[in-house]
Every structure is written in C-alpha cells, then in structure tokens.
Design an enzyme around this catalytic site. Structure first.
Site, PDB file in Angstrom:
ATOM      1  N   GLY A   1       0.788  -1.230   0.000  1.00 17.61           N
ATOM      2  CA  GLY A   1       0.000   0.000   0.000  1.00 17.61           C
ATOM      3  C   GLY A   1       0.820   1.279   0.000  1.00 17.61           C
ATOM      4  O   GLY A   1       0.351   2.319   0.460  1.00 17.61           O
TER       5      GLY A   1
ATOM      6  N   ILE B   1      -7.531  -9.906 -11.354  1.00 18.05           N
ATOM      7  CA  ILE B   1      -8.058  -9.443 -12.642  1.00 18.05           C
ATOM      8  C   ILE B   1      -9.567  -9.355 -12.490  1.00 18.05           C
ATOM      9  O   ILE B   1     -10.222 -10.345 -12.138  1.00 18.05           O
ATOM     10  CB  ILE B   1      -7.651 -10.416 -13.766  1.00 18.05           C
ATOM     11  CG1 ILE B   1      -6.118 -10.444 -13.870  1.00 18.05           C
ATOM     12  CG2 ILE B   1      -8.285 -10.001 -15.089  1.00 18.05           C
ATOM     13  CD1 ILE B   1      -5.578 -11.510 -14.798  1.00 18.05           C
TER      14      ILE B   1
ATOM     15  N   HIS C   1       0.487   0.429 -13.311  1.00 12.82           N
ATOM     16  CA  HIS C   1       1.209  -0.781 -13.717  1.00 12.82           C
ATOM     17  C   HIS C   1       2.701  -0.445 -13.812  1.00 12.82           C
ATOM     18  O   HIS C   1       3.066   0.586 -14.389  1.00 12.82           O
ATOM     19  CB  HIS C   1       0.669  -1.263 -15.071  1.00 12.82           C
ATOM     20  CG  HIS C   1       1.328  -2.516 -15.531  1.00 12.82           C
ATOM     21  ND1 HIS C   1       1.002  -3.757 -15.019  1.00 12.82           N
ATOM     22  CD2 HIS C   1       2.333  -2.726 -16.420  1.00 12.82           C
ATOM     23  CE1 HIS C   1       1.753  -4.677 -15.583  1.00 12.82           C
ATOM     24  NE2 HIS C   1       2.576  -4.071 -16.439  1.00 12.82           N
TER      25      HIS C   1
ATOM     26  N   GLU D   1      -9.642  -5.817 -21.307  1.00 15.20           N
ATOM     27  CA  GLU D   1      -8.378  -6.381 -21.810  1.00 15.20           C
ATOM     28  C   GLU D   1      -7.270  -6.054 -20.828  1.00 15.20           C
ATOM     29  O   GLU D   1      -6.981  -4.860 -20.590  1.00 15.20           O
ATOM     30  CB  GLU D   1      -8.034  -5.769 -23.160  1.00 15.20           C
ATOM     31  CG  GLU D   1      -8.799  -6.367 -24.309  1.00 15.20           C
ATOM     32  CD  GLU D   1      -8.232  -5.861 -25.616  1.00 15.20           C
ATOM     33  OE1 GLU D   1      -7.501  -6.613 -26.272  1.00 15.20           O
ATOM     34  OE2 GLU D   1      -8.501  -4.703 -25.951  1.00 15.20           O
TER      35      GLU D   1
ATOM     36  N   ASN E   1      -5.823   2.021 -13.081  1.00 13.95           N
ATOM     37  CA  ASN E   1      -4.826   1.094 -12.533  1.00 13.95           C
ATOM     38  C   ASN E   1      -3.432   1.675 -12.741  1.00 13.95           C
ATOM     39  O   ASN E   1      -3.199   2.392 -13.709  1.00 13.95           O
ATOM     40  CB  ASN E   1      -4.923  -0.251 -13.281  1.00 13.95           C
ATOM     41  CG  ASN E   1      -3.928  -1.270 -12.780  1.00 13.95           C
ATOM     42  OD1 ASN E   1      -3.747  -1.430 -11.559  1.00 13.95           O
ATOM     43  ND2 ASN E   1      -3.255  -1.962 -13.689  1.00 13.95           N
TER      44      ASN E   1
END
Ligand code: GAR
Length: 222
Positions: free
Chosen positions: A20, A99, A116, A150, A114
């Site tokens: 976190g 996911i 990444h 996706e 999100n």
C-alpha cells in the site's frame, strides 16, 4: 462536468493487495488543491499492510478474501455490491493483484484506473522489472491507465519513465519505479478531481482534448 472542491471532494475507493505504498502516497497528497477523499480501502488480503495505513488515516476498510466465495464471479458480485455502498467517483487499483471480470468493469465503466509497473504496452502482466533488465532496456517506468476488460490494455492516461543504469539490479530498479509511481498516481487523480481529465469513448481527454493513446506520457527522470 465533474468539478470537485474541498467541500465536495472526489470520493475514491482504493483497492490493494499488499504494502500500500501507493495508497500512502495518495493519502499524503490529498489537500485543498487535490480535492479528494478516500471513502474506503478494500483489500483481497486480510494481512495486507496497506490496511494498517488506512486504519492509521482513519479510513474505512473492507476485506474480501477469495476463499469466502465460490468463484471469481461470486467474488466480483460481492466486490461490486460493496463498492456501490460507498458510491465512489473513482476506483483506484493500487497494487490490487486480481483481474476483474467484465461485468464489474462494465458496471464501473470509465471509473476504474490502474497503475502498472512498466511502460505499457511493454510488459503487461507480472515480473515487469525482471523483463526490462533482461531485455537490457535503457528506460523503464510506470503507467496509469483506464481499466477495460483487456488486461493492462486500457487507454493510457499518463506515464513516467526512469533510465536503467548499468549498476541497476532488481531491487534498485523496483525502488526507482516505486518512487516514480508515488508522484505519478496522485498527479493523475488530482487532474481527474479538478475536472481536467475525463475518460470517455475508449479515450482519455485532457481539457476537452482527446489524447493520443500514449496519454500524457510525461517524463520524470532521476
Ligand atoms: C506497484 O508497483 C504497482 O505498480 C504494482 O504493484 C505494486 C504495489 O505496490 N501493480 C501491479 O503490478 C498491477 N499489475 P504498493 O502496494 O506498495 O502500492
């Protein structure tokens, strides 16, 4: 048009699975110039350290473990119902290592983002730092994108990059990318909260202008 203010902050649901540190960066950056509040931190791991960070900041927490549900479908139905109770304006995946299924993504269409740890479209999925080192890339970084069904392929909102030096190893590279993420993610959310960023028509819009699919792609170097 969504304009948030300190009196009417953007409500964020932050989803985590682990440490976190991105959650902490968001908590630490919220201010009058960043009119947001975290209405809930949700984890799929009951021992995630991020839950301690949330408690310390007096933020509501929810834990949904997969072992309480028959399958992914049942899990995501519960996740959706839980999030709906908090009515978040934006759902922020911050190291949430699951996911999401298509129904929950479509229920919150254009409201899930999100972070990444790679310069997407390079290295979707796991082990991104290892792949960048193995490929002898000269640049690595992080991407914030809109979540679509996706995996790691939704419209890119913003990227930040850092050079890989010959002395970098997995540990140092991970550390560099984390440091970038802690600036990148709050900046994206701030732009969204102040009404400058929008997501629609499978694209990212800044100040009513449609961005190319590389997003803002702003670069931050060490
Ligand atoms: C971050 O590096 C984030 O980019 C990554 O997990 C880490 C969470 O760190 N996310 C993914 O890999 C998602 N595909 P944190 O828990 O300290 O914020």
């Amino acid at each position: 048009m969504r304009i948030c203010s300190p009196e009417n902050p953007l409500k964020l649901a932050v989803l985590i699975s682990g440490n976190g540190s991105n959650l902490q960066a968001i908590i630490d950056t919220i201010s009058d110039e960043f009119p947001a509040e975290i209405c809930v931190v949700l984890s799929d791991q009951k021992n995630a350290y991020g839950l301690e960070r949330a408690k310390r900041a007096e933020i509501s927490i929810e834990v949904l473990s997969q072992d309480e549900f028959a399958d992914k479908k049942a899990y995501d139905e519960a996740l959706q119902a839980c999030l709906d109770r908090y009515q978040p304006g934006l759902i922020v995946l911050a190291g949430f290592m699951r996911i999401l299924t298509a129904p929950v993504i479509s229920h919150f269409e254009n409201r899930i983002i999100n972070i990444h740890p790679s310069l997407l479209p390079k290295y979707p999925g796991l082990h991104t730092h290892e792949q960048a080192l193995q490929a002898k890339d000269v640049l690595h970084g992080a991407t914030v994108h809109v979540v679509t069904s996706e995996l790691d392929k939704g419209p890119i909102i913003m990227q930040a990059s850092v050079p890989i030096s010959s002395s970098d190893d997995l540990h140092s590279l991970k550390h560099k990318v984390h440091a970038l993420e802690h600036k990148l993610y709050p900046e994206v959310i701030r732009l969204y909260a102040t009404g400058r960023l929008n997501f629609k028509e499978n694209s990212v819009w800044l100040d009513d202008e449609k961005l190319s699919n590389t997003g803002l792609a702003f670069r931050m170097y060490y």
